[in-house]
Design an enzyme around this catalytic site. Sequence first.
Site, PDB file in Angstrom:
ATOM      1  N   GLU A  95       0.844  -1.197   0.000  1.00 47.98           N
ATOM      2  CA  GLU A  95       0.000   0.000   0.000  1.00 47.98           C
ATOM      3  C   GLU A  95       0.878   1.245   0.000  1.00 47.98           C
ATOM      4  O   GLU A  95       2.007   1.214   0.485  1.00 47.98           O
ATOM      5  CB  GLU A  95      -0.921  -0.056   1.239  1.00 47.98           C
ATOM      6  CG  GLU A  95      -1.817   1.135   1.466  1.00 47.98           C
ATOM      7  CD  GLU A  95      -2.818   1.409   0.361  1.00 47.98           C
ATOM      8  OE1 GLU A  95      -2.385   1.541  -0.809  1.00 47.98           O
ATOM      9  OE2 GLU A  95      -4.019   1.533   0.645  1.00 47.98           O
ATOM     10  N   ASP A  96       0.358   2.328  -0.565  1.00 44.39           N
ATOM     11  CA  ASP A  96       1.130   3.563  -0.594  1.00 44.39           C
ATOM     12  C   ASP A  96       1.205   4.232   0.775  1.00 44.39           C
ATOM     13  O   ASP A  96       2.268   4.601   1.242  1.00 44.39           O
ATOM     14  CB  ASP A  96       0.563   4.539  -1.656  1.00 44.39           C
ATOM     15  CG  ASP A  96      -0.939   4.765  -1.529  1.00 44.39           C
ATOM     16  OD1 ASP A  96      -1.585   4.199  -0.622  1.00 44.39           O
ATOM     17  OD2 ASP A  96      -1.483   5.521  -2.364  1.00 44.39           O
ATOM     18  N   ASP A  99      -3.480   6.015   6.408  1.00 43.08           N
ATOM     19  CA  ASP A  99      -3.945   7.300   6.923  1.00 43.08           C
ATOM     20  C   ASP A  99      -4.911   7.012   8.077  1.00 43.08           C
ATOM     21  O   ASP A  99      -4.475   6.751   9.195  1.00 43.08           O
ATOM     22  CB  ASP A  99      -4.599   8.027   5.745  1.00 43.08           C
ATOM     23  CG  ASP A  99      -4.939   9.472   6.006  1.00 43.08           C
ATOM     24  OD1 ASP A  99      -4.284  10.086   6.860  1.00 43.08           O
ATOM     25  OD2 ASP A  99      -5.854  10.007   5.366  1.00 43.08           O
ATOM     26  N   PHE A 148      -0.776  16.479   3.469  1.00 39.70           N
ATOM     27  CA  PHE A 148      -1.190  15.759   2.268  1.00 39.70           C
ATOM     28  C   PHE A 148      -0.018  15.668   1.302  1.00 39.70           C
ATOM     29  O   PHE A 148       0.575  16.675   0.920  1.00 39.70           O
ATOM     30  CB  PHE A 148      -2.379  16.444   1.593  1.00 39.70           C
ATOM     31  CG  PHE A 148      -3.065  15.546   0.616  1.00 39.70           C
ATOM     32  CD1 PHE A 148      -4.009  14.626   1.047  1.00 39.70           C
ATOM     33  CD2 PHE A 148      -2.730  15.579  -0.732  1.00 39.70           C
ATOM     34  CE1 PHE A 148      -4.626  13.765   0.147  1.00 39.70           C
ATOM     35  CE2 PHE A 148      -3.336  14.722  -1.640  1.00 39.70           C
ATOM     36  CZ  PHE A 148      -4.297  13.812  -1.197  1.00 39.70           C
ATOM     37  N   ARG A 161       1.174  11.609  -9.875  1.00 37.74           N
ATOM     38  CA  ARG A 161       1.632  10.243  -9.582  1.00 37.74           C
ATOM     39  C   ARG A 161       3.031   9.968 -10.121  1.00 37.74           C
ATOM     40  O   ARG A 161       3.748   9.135  -9.607  1.00 37.74           O
ATOM     41  CB  ARG A 161       0.677   9.208 -10.199  1.00 37.74           C
ATOM     42  CG  ARG A 161      -0.713   9.168  -9.572  1.00 37.74           C
ATOM     43  CD  ARG A 161      -1.458   7.929 -10.047  1.00 37.74           C
ATOM     44  NE  ARG A 161      -2.895   8.000  -9.806  1.00 37.74           N
ATOM     45  CZ  ARG A 161      -3.480   7.683  -8.654  1.00 37.74           C
ATOM     46  NH1 ARG A 161      -2.763   7.283  -7.640  1.00 37.74           N
ATOM     47  NH2 ARG A 161      -4.793   7.763  -8.522  1.00 37.74           N
TER      48      ARG A 161
HETATM   49  P1  IMP Z   1      -7.159   5.413   4.822  1.00 38.16           P
HETATM   50  O1  IMP Z   1      -8.281   4.468   4.579  1.00 38.16           O
HETATM   51  O2  IMP Z   1      -7.639   6.702   5.428  1.00 38.16           O
HETATM   52  O3  IMP Z   1      -6.011   4.817   5.597  1.00 38.16           O
HETATM   53  O4  IMP Z   1      -6.678   5.889   3.412  1.00 38.16           O
HETATM   54  C1  IMP Z   1      -5.688   5.325   2.719  1.00 38.16           C
HETATM   55  C2  IMP Z   1      -5.747   5.810   1.293  1.00 38.16           C
HETATM   56  O5  IMP Z   1      -6.035   7.198   1.193  1.00 38.16           O
HETATM   57  C3  IMP Z   1      -4.402   5.634   0.652  1.00 38.16           C
HETATM   58  O6  IMP Z   1      -4.322   4.398   0.028  1.00 38.16           O
HETATM   59  C4  IMP Z   1      -4.343   6.789  -0.320  1.00 38.16           C
HETATM   60  O7  IMP Z   1      -4.890   6.381  -1.554  1.00 38.16           O
HETATM   61  C5  IMP Z   1      -5.222   7.854   0.265  1.00 38.16           C
HETATM   62  N1  IMP Z   1      -4.423   8.881   0.968  1.00 38.16           N
HETATM   63  C6  IMP Z   1      -4.315   9.084   2.289  1.00 38.16           C
HETATM   64  N2  IMP Z   1      -3.491  10.096   2.577  1.00 38.16           N
HETATM   65  C7  IMP Z   1      -3.046  10.556   1.384  1.00 38.16           C
HETATM   66  C8  IMP Z   1      -2.126  11.613   1.009  1.00 38.16           C
HETATM   67  O8  IMP Z   1      -1.533  12.333   1.824  1.00 38.16           O
HETATM   68  N3  IMP Z   1      -1.924  11.750  -0.327  1.00 38.16           N
HETATM   69  C9  IMP Z   1      -2.524  10.984  -1.278  1.00 38.16           C
HETATM   70  N4  IMP Z   1      -3.382   9.994  -0.964  1.00 38.16           N
HETATM   71  C10 IMP Z   1      -3.634   9.783   0.355  1.00 38.16           C
HETATM   72 MG    MG Z   2      -4.408   3.943  -1.993  1.00 44.13          MG
END
Ligand code: IMP
Ligand code: MG
Length: 176
Positions: A95-96, A99, A148, A161
């Site tokens: 995963e990238d 959050d 962000f 990207r």
């Molecule tokens: P979560 O479900 O809130 O943990 O969200 C995870 C997903 O939100 C990641 O896989 C990203 O695609 C997106 N995301 C969360 N923070 C960022 C950010 O700072 N930049 C870009 N995408 C983000």
């Molecule tokens: Mg993602």
Amino acid sequence: MPLRILLTEAQIQARIKELGAQIDADYPNGALHLVCILKGAYVFLADLARSIKRDAYVEFMGISSYGKGKTSSGEVKVTKDLDHSVEGANVLIVEDIVDSGVTLTYLMQVLHQRKPKSVRIAALLDKPERRLRPVEVSYVGFKIPDEFVVGYGLDYGEKYRNLRDVCVLEEGAGPG
Ligand code: IMP
Ligand code: MG
């Protein structure tokens, strides 16, 4: 450009080599099934997979939770499923960024139902301050502050990207 470099290409590449070595050391012999979460993790997957020396299979899964903005819609859904079964496999989710943890909590649930031998998570970035759901991430590239970020696979409105560094998108910037 309203972008500030947070992690340089060199820092990212050095850390991914370490992660690959750690993954190789941690897993018993046998293949690893890498599950790349589209789209954000595609660049990380490409580098991480090549830093792992054991046999690795690559699978893709599409998950959407964010829509077009900077905040989660709170709703997670599978938009593209795996092409092959992972039953009995050692699965490593790639995963990238973690959050809120909502996406990965949901994904862990989905993958556990497929009866793999093991499931772990590798995430390039972790924003621990934003966590709403506890999620165990076995391999973290970098812990970052609550800002962000874009680049190295991560987008804002599908833009950025292809940047080689991870950059903070400063306030006031838009996707256009
Ligand atoms: P979560 O479900 O809130 O943990 O969200 C995870 C997903 O939100 C990641 O896989 C990203 O695609 C997106 N995301 C969360 N923070 C960022 C950010 O700072 N930049 C870009 N995408 C983000
Ligand atoms: Mg993602």
